[in-house]
Design an enzyme around this catalytic site. Structure first.
Site, PDB file in Angstrom:
ATOM      1  N   CYS A 144       5.507  -3.192   2.036  1.00 17.11           N
ATOM      2  CA  CYS A 144       4.092  -2.872   2.227  1.00 17.11           C
ATOM      3  C   CYS A 144       3.477  -2.239   0.985  1.00 17.11           C
ATOM      4  CB  CYS A 144       3.921  -1.950   3.434  1.00 17.11           C
ATOM      5  SG  CYS A 144       5.120  -0.618   3.540  1.00 17.11           S
ATOM      6  N   GLU A 201      -0.453   0.010  10.576  1.00 19.78           N
ATOM      7  CA  GLU A 201      -0.258  -0.114   9.124  1.00 19.78           C
ATOM      8  C   GLU A 201      -0.163  -1.601   8.883  1.00 19.78           C
ATOM      9  OE1 GLU A 201       1.603  -1.367   6.222  1.00 19.78           O
ATOM     10  OE2 GLU A 201       3.291  -0.020   6.569  1.00 19.78           O
TER      11      GLU A 201
END
Length: 521
Positions: free
Chosen positions: A302, A265
């Site tokens: 994020c 990720e």
């Protein structure tokens, strides 16, 4: 809990073999007392060997026992929540109350995965009974279940020192799948990592599981991470961090004699599109809400909404003014680490060098590692020719992109690479444009939000935290939510087995009463 600074390798506390380090308090720029051990390839080998030795027994534990183990980890995390939050705050500069919430979320995830394990749907059981009289050829009995992929290496993240770290969702989902775990702790929060690791190891011991079910290692530089990826007993890797770091691990894993999956990720700007009727109706409200969400965690999330795209028209000036006001009023706050602070400043400079104009900035920093908020602006036509403007600047900044018309808005949408999320704000009059925009976003992200912002997200069965490259290295999987367990599973078919030799979940009587597909039904 008294911190020792040791590595946690199975049941053993292991001292330094490659030197020591101290944690840094980024708010004071002072090192915190207590030396934390650094290890190397030998410690990775010991942890991987233990994980491999433990795998067969742990992956075949009953669902009830595995679920109880996960519940115990949650209980142990709850028991140290206050201490854990205090230590994490000292090492990150994040508010202690926020970190208590993060610790509670981590415990909740383990309980959620315990429930996933008890229900057994993740096994994806299928039974195709024998058809001995079928012509022109009889069919043998076939049965399928998912099993754990093997020992897993997990890289702890820096920006969420608990819920994406040692006791984060990667660890919870891997253990739920039946995988054994070797955790590489992030050096930005070593004390918080040790507290979490001891809570997990305590549960391993309470349930009399093999010691190699969980280990935590730590090292300096890239060597220990490379040793983890290279180790022949490690069968999968997870990573949360920069595109550069994630792709280095991914490429290394593909060069092994036996390549393994690396679930990364990495990077996302989570674009937000404001359609014309929504802009005219509530431009100021959207602009204020966008910046509010952008500033969470000092922009170090994020899912931070980083780029807002809208057609210049009715409501644009109200939206712009609201964004400018909110950014101008934002205080400078301590960022997680000096390296992140430096990357943020260089990212902002790159955007300005590429032609983005700074139209607002927050209070000037007073501490060395404080991040100053910033709002930049650029025209859509310029955005389309300067690709650096679509890159992530990990910190408290945002870019306002004003486009001329619907065609340019769609062109900007097509210019984005893979994202973790995207958002649309719309009213009934915007539906025709939304229908045109939707397939563009579907190809570029794993989650599309309407009339809200990308951050935060719930941890549920329908959660998707993933997307096409460079958001992740494999868009077929999520790293958050109950279905993240699928990363650590692979299918095995059992053909022609006598009933007594079958895994319990696949036997004719279905003694565990689990959901199964039988002959397609």
């Amino acid at each position: 809990m008294k911190l020792t600074g040791h590595l946690i390798i199975g049941a053993s506390d292991v001292g330094a073999t490659e030197g020591t380090m101290k944690a840094l308090n980024p708010a004071t720029n002072q090192l915190i007392e207590l030396d934390f051990a650094l290890g190397g390839a030998a410690e990775v080998d010991r942890a991987a060997t233990l994980a491999d030795e433990a795998f067969d027994a742990y992956s075949h534990t009953s669902l009830a026992r595995r679920a109880a183990f996960l519940d115990s980890i949650a209980d142990n995390l709850d028991a140290v929540r206050t201490e854990l939050a205090a230590r994490a705050a000292l090492e990150t500069g994040l508010p202690e109350a926020q970190l208590e919430g993060e610790a509670a979320k981590a415990a909740t995830q383990f309980r959620q995965f315990a429930d996933v394990v008890r229900k057994g749907r993740f096994l994806q059981l299928a039974v195709d009974p024998a058809q001995p009289d079928r012509l022109p050829r009889p069919r043998m009995d076939h049965r399928l279940q998912k099993i754990a992929i093997g020992p897993v290496a997990i890289f702890g993240a820096s920006n969420f020192p608990i819920s994406y770290s040692v006791a984060g969702g990667d660890t919870a989902s891997a253990l739920a799948a039946g995988a054994t775990v070797i955790l590489k702790a992030h050096n930005a929060h070593p004390g918080a990592s040790e507290i979490q690791a001891r809570a997990i190891r305590k549960a391993v011991q309470e349930h009399e599981l093999p010691e190699g079910v969980f280990s935590m290692v730590r090292g300096s530089g890239n060597a220990i991470g490379e040793a983890l990826v290279d180790h022949p007993l490690v069968q999968a890797v997870t990573f949360t961090g920069s595109e550069r770091g994630g792709m280095a691990l991914y490429r290394r894993a593909q060069q092994r004699p036996d390549p393994i999956p690396v679930f990364t990720e990495m990077t996302s700007v989570n674009p937000t599109f404001i359609l014309p009727h929504a802009l005219a109706t509530r431009g100021a409200q959207i602009g204020d809400g966008f910046v509010e969400r952008m500033l969470v965690n000092v922009g170090q999330a994020c899912l931070k909404p980083a780029i807002l795209i809208t057609i210049e028209g009715d409501g644009f000036e109200a939206l712009r003014a609201a964004m400018v006001k909110r950014v101008n009023e934002a205080p400078a706050r301590t960022m997680l680490a000096p390296g992140i602070h430096a990357s943020y400043r260089s990212g902002l400079a790159a955007m300005e060098n590429a032609g983005a104009r700074r139209i607002a900035e927050g209070a000037a920093p007073s501490g060395e590692w404080e991040g100053q908020s910033a709002l930049l602006e650029v025209e859509g036509a310029h955005f389309l020719i300067e690709t650096v403007l679509a890159h992530e600047a990990f910190g408290p900044s945002a870019l306002l992109v004003k486009v001329r018309d619907e065609a340019e808005l769609l062109a900007v949408a097509r210019a984005f690479k893979g994202q973790l999320s995207a958002a649309m704000h719309l009213e009934d009059g915007d539906r025709a444009l939304a229908h045109r925009l939707l397939p563009v976003l579907e190809r570029r992200t794993g989650r599309i939000v309407v009339n809200a912002f990308a951050h935060p997200q719930e941890v549920t069965f329908a959660t998707v935290h993933g997307g096409p490259f460079p958001a992740t290295s494999d868009s077929r999987f999520t790293s958050v939510g109950m279905t993240s367990i699928e990363r650590f599973l692979r299918p095995v078919a059992y053909q022609g087995f006598p009933d007594a030799l079958l895994p319990e979940a696949l036997r004719d009587a279905n003694p565990l009463k689990l959901p199964r597909i039988v002959d397609g039904q």
